[in-house]
Design a protein around this motif. Sequence first.
Motif, PDB file in Angstrom:
ATOM      1  N   CYS A  22      54.762 160.555 109.529  1.00  5.96           N
ATOM      2  CA  CYS A  22      54.369 160.232 108.155  1.00  5.96           C
ATOM      3  C   CYS A  22      53.266 161.164 107.666  1.00  5.96           C
ATOM      4  O   CYS A  22      53.289 161.629 106.524  1.00  5.96           O
ATOM      5  CB  CYS A  22      53.926 158.772 108.090  1.00  5.96           C
ATOM      6  SG  CYS A  22      53.892 158.090 106.436  1.00  5.96           S
ATOM      7  N   PHE A  23      52.322 161.485 108.533  1.00  6.75           N
ATOM      8  CA  PHE A  23      51.242 162.388 108.153  1.00  6.75           C
ATOM      9  C   PHE A  23      51.773 163.794 107.903  1.00  6.75           C
ATOM     10  O   PHE A  23      51.378 164.453 106.932  1.00  6.75           O
ATOM     11  CB  PHE A  23      50.154 162.408 109.239  1.00  6.75           C
ATOM     12  CG  PHE A  23      48.922 163.147 108.831  1.00  6.75           C
ATOM     13  CD1 PHE A  23      48.011 162.550 107.969  1.00  6.75           C
ATOM     14  CD2 PHE A  23      48.684 164.428 109.278  1.00  6.75           C
ATOM     15  CE1 PHE A  23      46.869 163.227 107.573  1.00  6.75           C
ATOM     16  CE2 PHE A  23      47.549 165.124 108.885  1.00  6.75           C
ATOM     17  CZ  PHE A  23      46.637 164.516 108.036  1.00  6.75           C
ATOM     18  N   ILE A  24      52.687 164.269 108.758  1.00 10.14           N
ATOM     19  CA  ILE A  24      53.272 165.601 108.575  1.00 10.14           C
ATOM     20  C   ILE A  24      54.091 165.654 107.288  1.00 10.14           C
ATOM     21  O   ILE A  24      54.058 166.653 106.559  1.00 10.14           O
ATOM     22  CB  ILE A  24      54.103 166.008 109.812  1.00 10.14           C
ATOM     23  CG1 ILE A  24      53.159 166.314 110.977  1.00 10.14           C
ATOM     24  CG2 ILE A  24      55.000 167.202 109.520  1.00 10.14           C
ATOM     25  CD1 ILE A  24      53.851 166.567 112.297  1.00 10.14           C
ATOM     26  N   ILE A  25      54.819 164.580 106.981  1.00  7.00           N
ATOM     27  CA  ILE A  25      55.553 164.526 105.712  1.00  7.00           C
ATOM     28  C   ILE A  25      54.575 164.617 104.542  1.00  7.00           C
ATOM     29  O   ILE A  25      54.817 165.337 103.564  1.00  7.00           O
ATOM     30  CB  ILE A  25      56.410 163.249 105.624  1.00  7.00           C
ATOM     31  CG1 ILE A  25      57.594 163.337 106.583  1.00  7.00           C
ATOM     32  CG2 ILE A  25      56.904 163.005 104.200  1.00  7.00           C
ATOM     33  CD1 ILE A  25      58.369 162.045 106.724  1.00  7.00           C
ATOM     34  N   GLY A  26      53.459 163.916 104.633  1.00  4.36           N
ATOM     35  CA  GLY A  26      52.451 163.962 103.578  1.00  4.36           C
ATOM     36  C   GLY A  26      51.877 165.352 103.391  1.00  4.36           C
ATOM     37  O   GLY A  26      51.776 165.856 102.261  1.00  4.36           O
ATOM     38  N   VAL A  27      51.502 165.995 104.485  1.00  4.53           N
ATOM     39  CA  VAL A  27      50.959 167.351 104.400  1.00  4.53           C
ATOM     40  C   VAL A  27      52.035 168.313 103.908  1.00  4.53           C
ATOM     41  O   VAL A  27      51.773 169.189 103.079  1.00  4.53           O
ATOM     42  CB  VAL A  27      50.388 167.791 105.769  1.00  4.53           C
ATOM     43  CG1 VAL A  27      50.033 169.273 105.773  1.00  4.53           C
ATOM     44  CG2 VAL A  27      49.168 166.952 106.123  1.00  4.53           C
ATOM     45  N   GLY A  28      53.270 168.139 104.397  1.00  8.13           N
ATOM     46  CA  GLY A  28      54.372 168.990 103.956  1.00  8.13           C
ATOM     47  C   GLY A  28      54.642 168.853 102.464  1.00  8.13           C
ATOM     48  O   GLY A  28      54.877 169.855 101.768  1.00  8.13           O
ATOM     49  N   CYS A  29      54.605 167.633 101.957  1.00 10.67           N
ATOM     50  CA  CYS A  29      54.806 167.420 100.512  1.00 10.67           C
ATOM     51  C   CYS A  29      53.699 168.063  99.706  1.00 10.67           C
ATOM     52  O   CYS A  29      53.952 168.641  98.641  1.00 10.67           O
ATOM     53  CB  CYS A  29      54.883 165.932 100.203  1.00 10.67           C
ATOM     54  SG  CYS A  29      56.453 165.200 100.619  1.00 10.67           S
ATOM     55  N   THR A  30      52.482 167.982 100.191  1.00  8.36           N
ATOM     56  CA  THR A  30      51.366 168.602  99.489  1.00  8.36           C
ATOM     57  C   THR A  30      51.541 170.120  99.448  1.00  8.36           C
ATOM     58  O   THR A  30      51.358 170.748  98.400  1.00  8.36           O
ATOM     59  CB  THR A  30      50.034 168.227 100.174  1.00  8.36           C
ATOM     60  OG1 THR A  30      49.919 166.803 100.188  1.00  8.36           O
ATOM     61  CG2 THR A  30      48.845 168.819  99.449  1.00  8.36           C
ATOM     62  N   ILE A  31      51.907 170.709 100.572  1.00 10.65           N
ATOM     63  CA  ILE A  31      52.125 172.157 100.624  1.00 10.65           C
ATOM     64  C   ILE A  31      53.316 172.551  99.745  1.00 10.65           C
ATOM     65  O   ILE A  31      53.264 173.554  99.020  1.00 10.65           O
ATOM     66  CB  ILE A  31      52.319 172.618 102.081  1.00 10.65           C
ATOM     67  CG1 ILE A  31      50.999 172.466 102.848  1.00 10.65           C
ATOM     68  CG2 ILE A  31      52.807 174.065 102.147  1.00 10.65           C
ATOM     69  CD1 ILE A  31      51.115 172.649 104.339  1.00 10.65           C
ATOM     70  N   LEU A  32      54.382 171.757  99.792  1.00 12.51           N
ATOM     71  CA  LEU A  32      55.544 172.012  98.942  1.00 12.51           C
ATOM     72  C   LEU A  32      55.164 171.939  97.466  1.00 12.51           C
ATOM     73  O   LEU A  32      55.622 172.740  96.650  1.00 12.51           O
ATOM     74  CB  LEU A  32      56.657 171.009  99.258  1.00 12.51           C
ATOM     75  CG  LEU A  32      57.974 171.168  98.525  1.00 12.51           C
ATOM     76  CD1 LEU A  32      58.620 172.512  98.857  1.00 12.51           C
ATOM     77  CD2 LEU A  32      58.915 170.033  98.897  1.00 12.51           C
ATOM     78  N   GLY A  33      54.309 170.979  97.129  1.00  8.13           N
ATOM     79  CA  GLY A  33      53.833 170.858  95.751  1.00  8.13           C
ATOM     80  C   GLY A  33      53.078 172.090  95.297  1.00  8.13           C
ATOM     81  O   GLY A  33      53.269 172.576  94.183  1.00  8.13           O
ATOM     82  N   VAL A  34      52.232 172.627  96.175  1.00 11.28           N
ATOM     83  CA  VAL A  34      51.496 173.840  95.830  1.00 11.28           C
ATOM     84  C   VAL A  34      52.474 175.008  95.632  1.00 11.28           C
ATOM     85  O   VAL A  34      52.309 175.817  94.723  1.00 11.28           O
ATOM     86  CB  VAL A  34      50.441 174.167  96.910  1.00 11.28           C
ATOM     87  CG1 VAL A  34      49.820 175.534  96.685  1.00 11.28           C
ATOM     88  CG2 VAL A  34      49.364 173.097  96.929  1.00 11.28           C
TER      89      VAL A  34
END
Length: 164
Positions: A44-56
């Motif tokens: 879940c944490f990796i998905i969160g960080v991945g979504c943030t990076i994808l958003g950038v």
Amino acid sequence: MDKLKSVLSGEESRREDRTVLELQTVNEASSLSWATRIRGFIVCFIIGVGCTILGVGCLFLPHIGITLFIVFYTFGNLCALGSTMFLMGPMKQLKRMCDKTRALATAIMITCLVLTLCAAFWWKNFGLALLFVILQGLSFAWYSLSYIPCVREAILKLVSLWCK
């Protein structure tokens, strides 16, 4: 300073005993094994960080980039926040979020999450949405620091010394 005194006086070791008992209680109350909860937290944490990076990354797309950034950034923060529920359980997480030391940070963080999405989709004001994204990041950091003893107090003292 009080926390430092409790560590030096030995009260902290009694707290650690309570933490071990709380951990055992959580283990008994949860239907998930400890290994499964750790895996859930990490995923879940990796998905969160991945979504943030994808958003950038989406920020540089024409026309729809800002909207995608706001959605992925907010979803990433929600996933990162939700990841800790795997470790301590949803009810204990909610209780800790409402502790007197975190209640204001929690309220500001959730308000910024909602206002970010409102500014992007309802009000269609992307400048305001980006302001709320910045506030969202700052409030999430301040909330996260509340779990590390004495850090927020040290930061406040440092800022007060810097502002003099």
